[in-house]
Design a protein around this motif. Sequence first.
Motif, short mmCIF file in Angstrom:
data_model
loop_
_atom_site.label_atom_id
_atom_site.label_comp_id
_atom_site.label_asym_id
_atom_site.label_seq_id
_atom_site.Cartn_x
_atom_site.Cartn_y
_atom_site.Cartn_z
N HIS A 146 0.83 -1.21 0.00
CA HIS A 146 0.00 0.00 0.00
C HIS A 146 0.87 1.26 0.00
O HIS A 146 0.60 2.22 -0.75
CB HIS A 146 -0.92 -0.02 1.22
N LYS A 147 1.90 1.26 0.85
CA LYS A 147 2.79 2.42 0.90
C LYS A 147 3.52 2.60 -0.44
O LYS A 147 3.70 3.72 -0.92
CB LYS A 147 3.80 2.26 2.03
N ARG B 16 2.52 1.60 -3.43
CA ARG B 16 1.59 2.09 -4.44
C ARG B 16 1.27 3.57 -4.22
O ARG B 16 1.12 4.33 -5.18
CB ARG B 16 0.31 1.27 -4.41
N LYS B 17 1.17 3.97 -2.96
CA LYS B 17 0.90 5.38 -2.67
C LYS B 17 2.06 6.26 -3.12
O LYS B 17 1.86 7.34 -3.68
CB LYS B 17 0.65 5.56 -1.17
N ARG B 18 3.30 5.77 -2.87
CA ARG B 18 4.46 6.53 -3.34
C ARG B 18 4.48 6.61 -4.86
O ARG B 18 4.80 7.65 -5.44
CB ARG B 18 5.75 5.88 -2.83
N GLU C 186 1.87 6.48 -6.83
CA GLU C 186 0.79 7.39 -7.23
C GLU C 186 1.20 8.84 -7.02
O GLU C 186 0.95 9.70 -7.88
CB GLU C 186 -0.47 7.07 -6.44
N ASP C 187 1.84 9.12 -5.88
CA ASP C 187 2.32 10.48 -5.62
C ASP C 187 3.36 10.89 -6.65
O ASP C 187 3.34 12.03 -7.16
CB ASP C 187 2.91 10.58 -4.21
N HIS D 16 1.66 11.66 -9.89
CA HIS D 16 1.03 12.98 -9.85
C HIS D 16 2.06 14.09 -10.03
O HIS D 16 1.81 15.08 -10.75
CB HIS D 16 0.29 13.17 -8.52
#
Length: 246
Positions: free
Chosen positions: A50-51, A53-55, A57-58, A61
């Motif tokens: 999760h972390k 994937r969040k990184r 995604e960030d 962006h």
Amino acid sequence: MMIIGNSFLFGFCQIYSVNIPLYILLYSQILFYFPVLFFIFDAIKLLRIHKYRKRQEDARHIVMTILIIIAVVVVIFIAIYNSLVRKRNETENAFAAIDVMLKKRYDLIPNLVTTVKEYAEHEKSTFAQITEMRNKSYASFSNQDKENLDSAFSQACTHFFAIAENYPQLKASENFEQLQRALNETEEQLSAARRTFNACVTDYNNAVQTFPSNLLAGMFGFTRKSVFSISEQERTVLNVNNLLNQ
């Protein structure tokens, strides 16, 4: 739960006098804890995913934002560059209109010289400079030569109308009247062409000298242009024309 399970197993062995090897007890503990450990490790793995994937995604962006900013800057630069090119082409086109009028005045030189020689032979030296220019090919003139020709022609016209004041026969001749009308018409058209050219040059110079277009202008060699200014001789010509038309 492990303690309860082990206590139950140990109590069972005491009641029924069963001797269970130690390795079986250890193995039972491992079997009991294995699902718990598996669940913990799986939870940690999911948390890391999760972390990650969040990184990702960030980061995606951030990259998209940078690309959008770059695209906007490129579009703005292209728009400014195209605007500078259009303005430069407009000034060149406007000067071409002046060039046509200068050529038209240039073609009037033989009539001007012939008319003066017919009525004032001894005044022909006044037109020596412009006659010399007439012997050259207009196509070979540079822009500076054309501006010099414009100034010389204006000075010659000043003398021409001054001579007409001293020679009533010249002023009353049909050739003079036709030449005067042609000169006045050409001068009006030339004045309009000058105004258009100067407006285009002013617009172009503003773009070349103001921010942010001046950045691209310096990079791609867009330089300031000079306006087409009227000379003192031409102002004199206009004044004499007004006097003759009264």
